[in-house]
Motif scaffolding. Structure first.
Motif, PDB file in Angstrom:
ATOM      1  N   ASN A  38       7.424  11.756   6.004  1.00 32.57           N
ATOM      2  CA  ASN A  38       7.068  10.446   6.568  1.00 32.57           C
ATOM      3  C   ASN A  38       5.593  10.176   6.273  1.00 32.57           C
ATOM      4  O   ASN A  38       4.851  11.095   5.941  1.00 32.57           O
ATOM      5  CB  ASN A  38       7.286  10.456   8.088  1.00 32.57           C
ATOM      6  N   PRO A  39       5.136   8.915   6.435  1.00 34.75           N
ATOM      7  CA  PRO A  39       3.709   8.677   6.174  1.00 34.75           C
ATOM      8  C   PRO A  39       2.830   9.529   7.094  1.00 34.75           C
ATOM      9  O   PRO A  39       3.105   9.628   8.281  1.00 34.75           O
ATOM     10  CB  PRO A  39       3.539   7.190   6.496  1.00 34.75           C
ATOM     11  N   LYS A  40       1.811  10.161   6.486  1.00 35.28           N
ATOM     12  CA  LYS A  40       0.942  11.002   7.322  1.00 35.28           C
ATOM     13  C   LYS A  40      -0.137  10.155   7.977  1.00 35.28           C
ATOM     14  O   LYS A  40      -0.470   9.074   7.480  1.00 35.28           O
ATOM     15  CB  LYS A  40       0.314  12.101   6.480  1.00 35.28           C
ATOM     16  N   CYS A  65       2.333  13.808   9.863  1.00 33.16           N
ATOM     17  CA  CYS A  65       2.647  12.585  10.612  1.00 33.16           C
ATOM     18  C   CYS A  65       2.447  12.902  12.101  1.00 33.16           C
ATOM     19  O   CYS A  65       2.246  14.067  12.476  1.00 33.16           O
ATOM     20  CB  CYS A  65       4.085  12.161  10.350  1.00 33.16           C
ATOM     21  N   ASN A  92      -3.679   8.865   8.689  1.00 32.24           N
ATOM     22  CA  ASN A  92      -4.846   8.839   7.790  1.00 32.24           C
ATOM     23  C   ASN A  92      -5.933   9.809   8.226  1.00 32.24           C
ATOM     24  O   ASN A  92      -6.641  10.364   7.407  1.00 32.24           O
ATOM     25  CB  ASN A  92      -5.442   7.418   7.755  1.00 32.24           C
ATOM     26  N   LYS A 112       2.129  11.265   2.117  1.00 32.85           N
ATOM     27  CA  LYS A 112       3.234  11.793   2.903  1.00 32.85           C
ATOM     28  C   LYS A 112       2.811  12.966   3.773  1.00 32.85           C
ATOM     29  O   LYS A 112       1.939  13.755   3.398  1.00 32.85           O
ATOM     30  CB  LYS A 112       4.354  12.253   1.965  1.00 32.85           C
ATOM     31  N   CYS A 113       3.481  13.110   4.901  1.00 30.30           N
ATOM     32  CA  CYS A 113       3.319  14.255   5.784  1.00 30.30           C
ATOM     33  C   CYS A 113       3.768  15.504   5.017  1.00 30.30           C
ATOM     34  O   CYS A 113       4.796  15.478   4.337  1.00 30.30           O
ATOM     35  CB  CYS A 113       4.183  14.043   7.025  1.00 30.30           C
ATOM     36  N   PRO A 115       0.833  -1.201   0.000  1.00 33.12           N
ATOM     37  CA  PRO A 115       0.000   0.000   0.000  1.00 33.12           C
ATOM     38  C   PRO A 115       0.871   1.256   0.000  1.00 33.12           C
ATOM     39  O   PRO A 115       1.911   1.279   0.647  1.00 33.12           O
ATOM     40  CB  PRO A 115      -0.801  -0.124   1.301  1.00 33.12           C
ATOM     41  N   LYS A 116       0.465   2.257  -0.762  1.00 25.10           N
ATOM     42  CA  LYS A 116       1.238   3.505  -0.812  1.00 25.10           C
ATOM     43  C   LYS A 116       0.687   4.449   0.251  1.00 25.10           C
ATOM     44  O   LYS A 116      -0.516   4.640   0.365  1.00 25.10           O
ATOM     45  CB  LYS A 116       1.093   4.160  -2.190  1.00 25.10           C
ATOM     46  N   TYR A 117       1.588   5.038   1.026  1.00 21.88           N
ATOM     47  CA  TYR A 117       1.157   5.955   2.078  1.00 21.88           C
ATOM     48  C   TYR A 117       1.286   7.393   1.594  1.00 21.88           C
ATOM     49  O   TYR A 117       2.278   7.756   0.957  1.00 21.88           O
ATOM     50  CB  TYR A 117       2.009   5.753   3.329  1.00 21.88           C
TER      51      TYR A 117
END
Ligand code: FMN
Length: 487
Positions: A408-410, A419, A412, A402-403, A398-400
């Motif tokens: 970094n992954p933000k 993030c 949801n 970004k913050c 799964p693609k996250y």
């Protein structure tokens, strides 16, 4: 006494060993060797040791050889990887009093060997290999042996073996696969190559590859004329292989765990052994795979084994007579038996000339290793053994999002599209709420004001204590210092 050589060494020191357990990193530890010897193995190898680390680090020497001294664990060959004659000899000198011979690993095809420049990646450095063996043969009190992989061309393999013999190698183990035959390209070993080497040299030859049953041992010896046969994977799946037995998996596990109590080893080795031994059963009882992955003690592992035994015995009791084993296996899943990997994508060439095939494999193997999702590294294979549904294909991950601040992954549900770390800083600075991250600075601040207000009123009414506690707690939360509260 002069150093025994070649056939005398095999006959006297190795007591005419015919059944040999392979050197296996993390798997041919003392406990496994003792189990193997109880079940017919005549000769065992240590796992591969790094010559350079062995010379440098006294703890490594103790942990990997000196502390494992056991009179019943003989004959024993200590195996090293090395790429420097002096380092190799220094390591071998430090090891020679604890074993019957020193083996040079020139067969390891793994990425780690490529990076460290050892194992099969020295296969083309004949001068270096010649020097390592000559110097070792001159200076050690025990013989030098080598474990090699074959080249795709039989002629070149024979020349290579003769070069090693000339340098002073006293016994050769020939793994009948090329260095490209690994992972999904493993395929069958060529006994034809082994036979050609055996005919060409005047030192004992052991054959390695394709040994899964005792009948394979006999067939291999008959077809190649070697003196003995080495098994790795087949033996890990069935440690009673050399007795020609296929016992229930819990029986072998029970015995191995008893031996581990006498000769302790790392829990990760124990787990890896049981994953192999229970391979087929864990496909049926997936929950036990998780249990085995989770347990932290030998007692815990024993408990999983008891549960596995109970379930298998119930299944045995309900078995319909004459029913065929499921999954195309030769035996029911609770019986120790080999795991046969799906073959390589290209079938072996029929006329025996495997050069074209190997060339294709060579290119493919390196590509596979570095990018093809079908290639699984050893670590990934271990993860897959614990969780067969695990998907390593990056394209399918799964693609996250970004913050916006740090990449970094933000979160949801973050109201600021940040993030957690960035969100916390922002919400604190601005005394704001982010319910998505469970950060309630604004709400708590408002509450604290209310409490302060109530406190003031309480003070006027003579009630002091309660109000103070609440306000301190809120201050701590605002500073993010009270554990577990600001989440
Ligand atoms: C878990 C594992 C660890 C291994 N570690 C070594 C090692 O330390 N040194 C070595 O020469 N070969 C090592 N090998 C390769 C085996 O010794 C053997 O050459 C190879 O598995 C082929 O034999 P098989 O067909 O019986 O499995 C390892 C193999 C396995 C499965």
């Amino acid at each position: 006494m002069p150093k025994l050589q070649g056939f005398d060494f095999w006959r006297t020191t190795l007591k005419g060993a015919r059944y040999v357990v392979a050197p296996m990193v993390d798997q041919s530890e003392l406990a496994w060797r003792m189990l193997s010897r109880r079940h017919g193995a005549h000769l065992c190898y240590t796992p591969m040791l790094h010559a350079q680390v062995f010379v440098r680090d006294s703890n490594y020497r103790k942990e990997n050889l000196y502390n494992d001294v056991c009179p019943e664990d003989r004959p024993l060959i200590a195996q090293f990887c090395a790429n420097d004659p002096e380092v190799f000899v220094q390591a071998a000198l430090l090891a020679q009093d604890y074993c019957d011979a020193i083996d040079l690993n020139i067969g390891c095809p793994q990425m780690i060997a490529k990076r460290g420049h050892y194992g099969a990646f020295l296969q083309d450095e004949w001068d270096l290999l010649h020097k390592m063996i000559t110097v070792g043969n001159e200076r050690l009190s025990v013989p030098i042996t080598c474990k090699i992989r074959v080249f795709s061309e039989i002629d070149k393999t024979v020349k290579y073996a003769k070069m090693l013999e000339k340098a002073g190698c006293q016994m050769l183990t020939v793994h009948g696969r090329t260095k490209e035959q690994k992972g999904p390209l493993t395929g069958v070993a060529s006994w034809e190559h082994i036979k050609a080497v055996r005919k060409a040299v005047s030192i004992p030859v052991l054959a390695n590859g394709n040994i899964q049953y005792l009948s394979d041992v006999d067939r291999c010896i008959q077809e190649t004329g070697v003196l003995g046969v080495m098994s790795a994977e087949g033996h890990l799946h069935n440690p009673a292989l050399f007795e020609g037995r296929n016992p229930p998996v819990w029986e072998m596990a029970e015995e191995y765990l008893e031996i581990v109590r006498l000769y302790p080893c790392s829990l990760s080795y124990i787990r890896a052994h049981l994953f192999k031994m229970w391979h087929h059963t864990l496909h049926v009882y997936q929950g036990l795979r998780d249990e085995l992955a989770k347990v932290k003690t030998i007692a815990g592992v024993e408990e999983v084994n008891r549960e596995l035994k109970k379930r298998c015995q119930e299944e045995m009791a309900n078995q319909v007579e004459g029913e065929k084993p499921k999954g195309g296996l030769p035996f029911p899943h609770w019986i120790c038996q080999p795991y046969v990997r799906p073959g390589p994508k290209k079938l072996p060439v029929e006329n025996g000339d495997r050069s074209t095939e190997a060339k294709t494999c060579s290119k493919r193997a390196l590509e596979d290793e570095e990018g093809n999702p079908e290639f699984l590294s050893k670590n990934k294979l271990k993860k897959k053994a614990r969780n067969p549904h695990k998907n390593f294909d990056l394209a399918q991950k799964p693609k996250y999002a970004k913050c916006e601040q740090c990449g970094n992954p933000k979160g949801n549900k973050c109201v600021f599209s940040l993030c957690r770390g960035c969100c916390k800083k922002k919400a604190f600075k601005e005394t704001a709420d982010c319910p998505g991250h469970g950060l309630l600075f604004k709400t708590k601040f408002e509450k604290s004001l209310k409490w302060k207000h109530a406190e003031n009123e309480g003070m006027m009414n003579g009630d002091k204590a309660g109000g103070h506690i609440q306000t301190d707690s809120i201050t701590a939360q605002l500073n993010g210092t009270e554990s577990g509260n600001v989440v």
